[in-house]
Design a protein around this motif. Sequence first.
Motif, PDB file in Angstrom:
ATOM      1  N   ASN A   1       0.808  -1.222   0.000  1.00 48.61           N
ATOM      2  CA  ASN A   1       0.000   0.000   0.000  1.00 48.61           C
ATOM      3  C   ASN A   1       0.844   1.276   0.000  1.00 48.61           C
ATOM      4  O   ASN A   1       0.343   2.351  -0.257  1.00 48.61           O
ATOM      5  CB  ASN A   1      -0.959  -0.006   1.203  1.00 48.61           C
TER       6      ASN A   1
ATOM      7  N   TYR B   1     -11.425   2.004   2.152  1.00 49.24           N
ATOM      8  CA  TYR B   1     -11.254   2.010   0.697  1.00 49.24           C
ATOM      9  C   TYR B   1      -9.873   2.380   0.170  1.00 49.24           C
ATOM     10  O   TYR B   1      -9.576   2.144  -0.992  1.00 49.24           O
ATOM     11  CB  TYR B   1     -12.292   2.947   0.057  1.00 49.24           C
ATOM     12  N   THR B   2      -9.005   2.981   1.019  1.00 44.01           N
ATOM     13  CA  THR B   2      -7.720   3.441   0.452  1.00 44.01           C
ATOM     14  C   THR B   2      -6.904   2.295  -0.121  1.00 44.01           C
ATOM     15  O   THR B   2      -6.366   2.411  -1.225  1.00 44.01           O
ATOM     16  CB  THR B   2      -6.804   4.127   1.486  1.00 44.01           C
TER      17      THR B   2
ATOM     18  N   ALA C   1      -7.730  -0.680  -1.264  1.00 40.86           N
ATOM     19  CA  ALA C   1      -8.296  -1.218  -2.517  1.00 40.86           C
ATOM     20  C   ALA C   1      -8.053  -0.251  -3.674  1.00 40.86           C
ATOM     21  O   ALA C   1      -7.677  -0.657  -4.778  1.00 40.86           O
ATOM     22  CB  ALA C   1      -9.792  -1.490  -2.350  1.00 40.86           C
ATOM     23  N   ALA C   2      -8.235   1.064  -3.412  1.00 45.21           N
ATOM     24  CA  ALA C   2      -8.051   2.063  -4.479  1.00 45.21           C
ATOM     25  C   ALA C   2      -6.595   2.098  -4.938  1.00 45.21           C
ATOM     26  O   ALA C   2      -6.318   2.193  -6.148  1.00 45.21           O
ATOM     27  CB  ALA C   2      -8.492   3.443  -3.988  1.00 45.21           C
ATOM     28  N   ILE C   3      -5.650   2.009  -3.997  1.00 46.70           N
ATOM     29  CA  ILE C   3      -4.226   2.048  -4.361  1.00 46.70           C
ATOM     30  C   ILE C   3      -3.830   0.789  -5.126  1.00 46.70           C
ATOM     31  O   ILE C   3      -3.117   0.864  -6.128  1.00 46.70           O
ATOM     32  CB  ILE C   3      -3.354   2.207  -3.098  1.00 46.70           C
ATOM     33  N   PHE C   4      -4.328  -0.359  -4.692  1.00 48.74           N
ATOM     34  CA  PHE C   4      -4.044  -1.601  -5.419  1.00 48.74           C
ATOM     35  C   PHE C   4      -4.550  -1.487  -6.862  1.00 48.74           C
ATOM     36  O   PHE C   4      -3.869  -1.893  -7.802  1.00 48.74           O
ATOM     37  CB  PHE C   4      -4.699  -2.804  -4.734  1.00 48.74           C
ATOM     38  N   GLY C   5      -5.750  -0.939  -7.020  1.00 49.12           N
ATOM     39  CA  GLY C   5      -6.301  -0.754  -8.359  1.00 49.12           C
ATOM     40  C   GLY C   5      -5.451   0.211  -9.173  1.00 49.12           C
ATOM     41  O   GLY C   5      -5.146  -0.044 -10.337  1.00 49.12           O
ATOM     42  N   ALA C   6      -5.031   1.320  -8.545  1.00 49.08           N
ATOM     43  CA  ALA C   6      -4.253   2.345  -9.249  1.00 49.08           C
ATOM     44  C   ALA C   6      -2.923   1.788  -9.743  1.00 49.08           C
ATOM     45  O   ALA C   6      -2.513   2.033 -10.882  1.00 49.08           O
ATOM     46  CB  ALA C   6      -4.009   3.544  -8.334  1.00 49.08           C
ATOM     47  N   MET C   7      -2.231   1.017  -8.884  1.00 50.00           N
ATOM     48  CA  MET C   7      -0.943   0.455  -9.283  1.00 50.00           C
ATOM     49  C   MET C   7      -1.118  -0.490 -10.468  1.00 50.00           C
ATOM     50  O   MET C   7      -0.333  -0.493 -11.405  1.00 50.00           O
ATOM     51  CB  MET C   7      -0.321  -0.323  -8.114  1.00 50.00           C
TER      52      MET C   7
END
Lengths: 243, 230
Positions: free
Chosen positions: B94, B160-161, B163-169
């Motif tokens: 993360n 949510y942070t 999950a959002a960072i995993f998606g962004a990467m």
Amino acid sequence: MPDIVLKTANAGMVWGIAIAIIAIVLAQALLYARLAFRTAETIGFPKEKCMLGFRSGAISAIGPSIAVFIVMVGMMSVVGGPITWLRLSIIGAAPTELTAATVGAEALGVKFGSPQYDLMALASSWWTMAVNGTGWLLVTALFTHKLEDLREKVGGGDVKWLAILSSAAILGCFGFLNSRTIIAGVKALSSGSTQASGPFYATIGGLVSMMLLVKLGQKIPALREYNLGLAMLIGMATAVILA
Amino acid sequence: MSTVNHEEFERIWKGPAIRIGVVTVVVPMLMCFLPNVYLYVVHGVFPPWGVAFKAWGMIAAIFGAFYIVEPISYYPILGLTGTYISFLSGNIGNLRVPCSAVAQEVVGVEPGTPEAEIVSTLGITGSVITNLFFTTLAAIAGATLLSMLPVSIANAFKNYTVAAIFGAMFGQFTLKYPQLGLVGLGIPVALALGAPALGLPFLAQTWVLIVASVFGTILVGRIFYKAHII
């Protein structure tokens, strides 16, 4: 949890130990930053680019650090301030540490946080958290330089292949990290439910917005430093609106 | 771009990096037992060794595979210094990996070069400073500050942070190698859903998924590279 236990867990001495360990974490970062700046100078890599890299890392860490902050406050009320600070400043995120604290108590036959959770149970919880963290730290200390030798052998100095190698590793890693959320989300939507869970929308929002931000950053380079923070916020907003 | 050869870079970078890494990992590792020493010295409390070893065995049964799998699987991403820093200070998926990747993207270095190693290191050290600032703030005034944040916002960060960072990467690197993006997500999904259905549930264990996803994607990357697909 009896008062004496919480009081002992928050003793001045424990704060002192936490400060000493966190000082080493800080010192490590500063030593590596210094090594990076010096090496850059030797190989003629501009200092401004080094500063830009450092600043990008520092800025990108703000969002995820706020999340760590919030989780940490919750954990402090359960296991005490200094131990939480110590444990969350080194390897092992909150769920891992709480699992270890619980297992430590259970080995004694005591329920974590119950009135029977005495100083002995506290000692067992702390021991289990420390010995668990040691697993990762020991493997890292013993084998990291061997892994570098292996990477050099596999990489073979082919820069294009090395770029593919590290990108493929990242895609495999984050593919795995996203897979559970995506499977659960798709299952929920295909079972006729009108909405999936929040994390699914956060993942999709983060994924799509990051792609757009990277494209946008090619036109507006100043934006790129904030890409991760912005994608994170868009992902969170997507989840709040849709879930 | 480099004005130094491989041996020179090894001497000025690799040697010091390993020395700093080993010392700054081993010393805190041992110091983590000091809270227990304190409890024993001041309060005379330490669990009987039978219990201590039982607890060790129980926790190693849960996380033991990750002690080995994670440093190896993250190595191609984090590199030498990145591994020492990330496994000391945690928050790898993360925080450390995203900060390294963003720093390299912003500065525009070629992955796998000495310059990339330097910029990645600086991005990660920058993230350590920020992260320590926030954990220290939480230790000092966490409860007070958190009570000032609206509950809905605090919950959004908490839930949510990550999950959002995993998606962004995943998005950032899928843009570079879309074919490998499909592979990287396809392997864990196929194993998680397919292995139990085929009566091979052990292939759906978390540590198997990590190893298969990372090294499977690297292997496919190698094949695509050799075949000039990417």
